[in-house]
Motif scaffolding. Structure first.
Motif, mmCIF file in Angstrom:
data_model
loop_
_atom_site.group_PDB
_atom_site.id
_atom_site.type_symbol
_atom_site.label_atom_id
_atom_site.label_comp_id
_atom_site.label_asym_id
_atom_site.label_seq_id
_atom_site.Cartn_x
_atom_site.Cartn_y
_atom_site.Cartn_z
ATOM 1 N N PRO A 48 -14.533 -3.038 -0.865
ATOM 2 C CA PRO A 48 -14.699 -1.967 0.110
ATOM 3 C C PRO A 48 -14.839 -2.504 1.532
ATOM 4 O O PRO A 48 -15.422 -3.560 1.755
ATOM 5 N N ASP A 69 -11.655 2.010 0.610
ATOM 6 C CA ASP A 69 -12.667 2.359 -0.396
ATOM 7 C C ASP A 69 -12.651 1.392 -1.577
ATOM 8 O O ASP A 69 -13.698 1.083 -2.138
ATOM 9 N N LYS A 70 -11.474 0.897 -1.937
ATOM 10 C CA LYS A 70 -11.363 -0.020 -3.083
ATOM 11 C C LYS A 70 -11.809 -1.441 -2.757
ATOM 12 O O LYS A 70 -12.162 -2.192 -3.648
ATOM 13 N N ALA A 104 -6.994 -4.757 -5.172
ATOM 14 C CA ALA A 104 -6.893 -3.314 -4.935
ATOM 15 C C ALA A 104 -5.440 -2.845 -4.962
ATOM 16 O O ALA A 104 -5.158 -1.710 -5.344
ATOM 17 N N GLU A 161 -8.015 5.016 1.182
ATOM 18 C CA GLU A 161 -8.124 4.695 -0.247
ATOM 19 C C GLU A 161 -8.204 3.191 -0.459
ATOM 20 O O GLU A 161 -8.998 2.719 -1.283
ATOM 21 N N LEU A 162 -7.405 2.432 0.285
ATOM 22 C CA LEU A 162 -7.474 0.979 0.184
ATOM 23 C C LEU A 162 -8.836 0.486 0.654
ATOM 24 O O LEU A 162 -9.466 -0.348 -0.007
ATOM 25 N N ARG A 211 -9.653 -9.506 -2.441
ATOM 26 C CA ARG A 211 -10.033 -8.115 -2.736
ATOM 27 C C ARG A 211 -8.883 -7.148 -2.444
ATOM 28 O O ARG A 211 -8.657 -6.202 -3.205
ATOM 29 N N ARG A 269 0.833 -1.209 0.000
ATOM 30 C CA ARG A 269 0.000 0.000 0.000
ATOM 31 C C ARG A 269 0.861 1.251 0.000
ATOM 32 O O ARG A 269 0.644 2.171 -0.788
#
Length: 94
Positions: free
Chosen positions: A40, A37-38, A67, A34-35, A63, A25
């Protein structure tokens, strides 16, 4: 106990995941939010994941890997650089 023992000093996979997620990250210049949100999920969950406080499901690892533009296997490998972490008052070298 052998290498298949779960969450022991011999096989601290939750700490390896924590280290690998954090390193990847940060290398991408991405914030925890941000991570989150991606994926989620929530930012606190990402913080707990990066601290080695949660055991992520296979779905979450998949996931997170997507991301972070990497393969899930890369998140569960032993990190190249060993760090010392404190978990529940015990010193654990990863």
């Amino acid at each position: 106990m052998g290498a298949t023992t779960r969450n022991t000093v011999e096989y601290p996979i939750h700490l390896w995941i924590a280290e690998n997620v954090t390193n990847r990250r940060q290398a991408l210049g991405m914030t925890q939010q941000e991570l989150a949100d991606k994926i989620p999920t929530s930012r606190p969950y990402v913080a707990h994941l990066e601290a080695g406080r949660v055991n992520a499901t296979v779905e979450i690892l998949w996931r997170v890997a997507r991301a972070l533009a990497t393969e899930p296997a890369a998140l569960i490998e032993k990190p190249e650089k060993a760090n010392v972490r404190f978990l529940g008052g015990d010193k654990i070298e990863t």
